[in-house]
Design a protein around this motif. Structure first.
Motif, PDB file in Angstrom:
ATOM      1  N   SER A 361      97.561  -9.750  41.293  1.00 22.96           N
ATOM      2  CA  SER A 361      98.874  -9.497  40.713  1.00 22.96           C
ATOM      3  C   SER A 361      99.549 -10.837  40.412  1.00 22.96           C
ATOM      4  O   SER A 361      99.685 -11.687  41.296  1.00 22.96           O
ATOM      5  N   ILE A 362      99.974 -11.012  39.157  1.00 27.58           N
ATOM      6  CA  ILE A 362     100.513 -12.287  38.687  1.00 27.58           C
ATOM      7  C   ILE A 362     102.038 -12.227  38.655  1.00 27.58           C
ATOM      8  O   ILE A 362     102.613 -11.315  38.050  1.00 27.58           O
ATOM      9  N   HIS A 363     102.690 -13.224  39.254  1.00 27.45           N
ATOM     10  CA  HIS A 363     104.150 -13.270  39.340  1.00 27.45           C
ATOM     11  C   HIS A 363     104.652 -14.703  39.215  1.00 27.45           C
ATOM     12  O   HIS A 363     103.888 -15.662  39.318  1.00 27.45           O
ATOM     13  N   ALA A 364     105.968 -14.825  39.028  1.00 28.76           N
ATOM     14  CA  ALA A 364     106.670 -16.095  39.134  1.00 28.76           C
ATOM     15  C   ALA A 364     107.776 -15.924  40.160  1.00 28.76           C
ATOM     16  O   ALA A 364     108.346 -14.839  40.299  1.00 28.76           O
ATOM     17  N   ASN A 365     108.115 -16.975  40.858  1.00 30.96           N
ATOM     18  CA  ASN A 365     108.994 -16.925  42.015  1.00 30.96           C
ATOM     19  C   ASN A 365     110.452 -17.190  41.642  1.00 30.96           C
ATOM     20  O   ASN A 365     110.765 -17.579  40.523  1.00 30.96           O
ATOM     21  N   SER A 366     111.336 -17.005  42.600  1.00 27.05           N
ATOM     22  CA  SER A 366     112.745 -17.325  42.433  1.00 27.05           C
ATOM     23  C   SER A 366     113.337 -17.681  43.782  1.00 27.05           C
ATOM     24  O   SER A 366     112.915 -17.156  44.810  1.00 27.05           O
TER      25      SER A 366
END
Length: 461
Positions: A361-366
């Protein structure tokens, strides 16, 4: 169980009002097992860029949680039995029974009222939820609860919540007691799916390609020579029947799977040359499922320059798909290949139903603006080798701080039955990270790194 229903209600509200203005507020009726819940006068639920925020007193007044507010540390603690959640104003990280978990939005103070985002805990809930857009009401039913107002006991409340077409498969998300009837017709060639006692959900009607007046729409399909388009409509009103038609360029066989117990993901798979049979198989290849996080009305994290996480996730996922398609020993399946939305449970279900070898699962953080770097999550110890193989390559490709490989209690890697990893490639909340994340050349390097990590883990040439 009943306490959890209100939290599920907030998730439904967020989905039902995906296009509301930033920080807009609204009220709605809430029914729990047929009985309306009375909210305090003036209580409003706020939609902050797609994230539902709720006054903390709503939880204590209506659900009976113990709530403590520490003004000095600006900390909110919510406890029910052994479950304890601690949140800090302005921080996107919560502590759940000692486990650090990221939320979509940080808690805020609004005119002396503490508002908290609750979507991040919705995965743990278990009530059946139905949103009635006409009545602006949500109906919650516990496992031992009664019927919703206006429904006959034991009545079918099936809904079609969304659909997408990817990898030559039609995937339909359904809720209730859906019983799809699939048939193949000729002159012209088409596959017809009828679902009686079923309607389109309010979440489906938010789709831009759906005409709410005619209760119909279509999905344009490109890149798949078997299919012209997919059409859908409320075909009949007595009984309520949803019809979905796959218009074919020539006669084509198919396989059917799902939904389990009438709810979940229903798949019509055109990747077969024989009459309908169970699982088509992968021809000895390793099967990799790539999941682009979020989508459609769920943007994920919002970057410094207002870029959306869902767009980064999809861009990289599509690049990974393109590279894996060239691998002779790997077959790739996408949970989504366009800007569509799938529930977390359905993303996991795709991989489980296909008996995949790997799920990513591909994501970007915050986080705070100073937070930067790449981190990779696993759930089971058996997943750790995959996470390590991917993380090593991605850190090198991104050139950002190595934040390590970590345990994460995320639904999609918790519920998948094969080794899985969730990638947080960089921080959208950091200006430097965001710039890299949306640089096409960097995305190419990350995609290639993910493929190298997969191949190293699977030990394939």
């Amino acid at each position: 169980m009943k306490k959890f229903g209100f939290l599920m209600f907030l998730v439904v509200i967020m989905i039902a009002f995906p296009k509301m203005a930033d920080a807009s507020s609204y009220s709605a009726k809430i029914y729990l097992d047929g009985q309306q819940i009375n909210l305090s006068s003036g209580v409003k639920v706020e939609n902050n860029n797609g994230t539902v925020m709720v006054p903390i007193r709503v939880i204590s007044e209506n659900l009976g949680y113990n709530v403590n507010w520490n003004k000095a540390s600006q900390t909110v603690t919510v406890q029910d039995g052994s479950q304890k959640v601690t949140m800090v104003i302005g921080s996107q990280y919560a502590d759940i029974n000692g486990q650090r978990v990221q939320m979509a939005k940080a808690p805020v103070l609004r005119g002396g009222t503490t508002l908290v985002p609750i979507r991040f805990i919705s995965e743990q809930m278990g009530l059946e939820v139905r949103w009635d857009n006409a009545q602006k009401a949500v109906y919650l039913t516990s496992s031992n609860g009664g019927s919703n107002p206006g429904e006959q006991p034991g009545g079918n409340t099936s809904t079609v919540d969304g659909l997408s077409f990817s990898e030559n498969r039609l995937m339909v998300a359904v809720t209730g007691n859906a019983k799809p009837n699939v048939s193949k017709l000729s002159n012209p060639d088409r596959i017809v799916i009828d679902m009686e006692n079923t309607n389109f959900s309010d979440t489906f009607s938010s789709n831009a390609s759906f005409n709410d007046a005619t209760k119909s729409g279509q999905l344009t399909v490109s890149g798949y020579p078997d299919v012209k388009m997919v059409r859908y409509s409320l075909y009949n009103s007595n009984p309520m029947t949803v019809r979905i038609v796959i218009d074919l360029n020539s006669a084509k066989n198919y396989t059917v799977s799902g939904p389990e117990n009438g709810s979940g993901l229903f798949i019509v798979d055109l990747n077969t040359t024989t009459n309908p049979t169970p699982d088509p198989g992968t021809g000895g290849k390793k099967l990799v499922v790539i999941d682009a996080g979020h989508g459609d009305h769920d943007p994920g994290a919002i970057g410094v320059t207002k870029k959306k996480e869902k767009d980064f996730n999809l861009a990289v996922a599509l690049k990974v798909e393109k590279l894996l398609a060239k691998e002779k020993n790997i077959q790739v399946v996408m949970t989504r290949s366009n800007d569509t939305f799938l529930e977390l449970k359905d993303r996991a279900k795709i991989a489980n139903d296909l008996k995949a070898d790997v799920f990513i699962s591909i994501h970007a953080n915050s986080g705070p603006s100073t937070a930067s770097g790449t981190e990779t999550y696993y759930y089971n110890e058996s997943d750790k080798a995959l996470a390590n193989a991917l993380h090593k390559e991605i850190v090198q490709a991104m050139g950002l701080k190595d934040r390590g490989v970590k345990y994460g209690n995320f639904h999609v890697i918790r519920e998948t039955k094969m080794p899985g990893a969730l990638l947080e490639v960089g921080f959208l909340s950091n200006k430097t990270d965001e710039s890299k994340l949306f640089d096409p050349a960097t995305q190419d390097r990350v995609a290639a790194a993910i493929v190298r990590g997969i191949k190293n883990y699977l030990k394939v040439d």
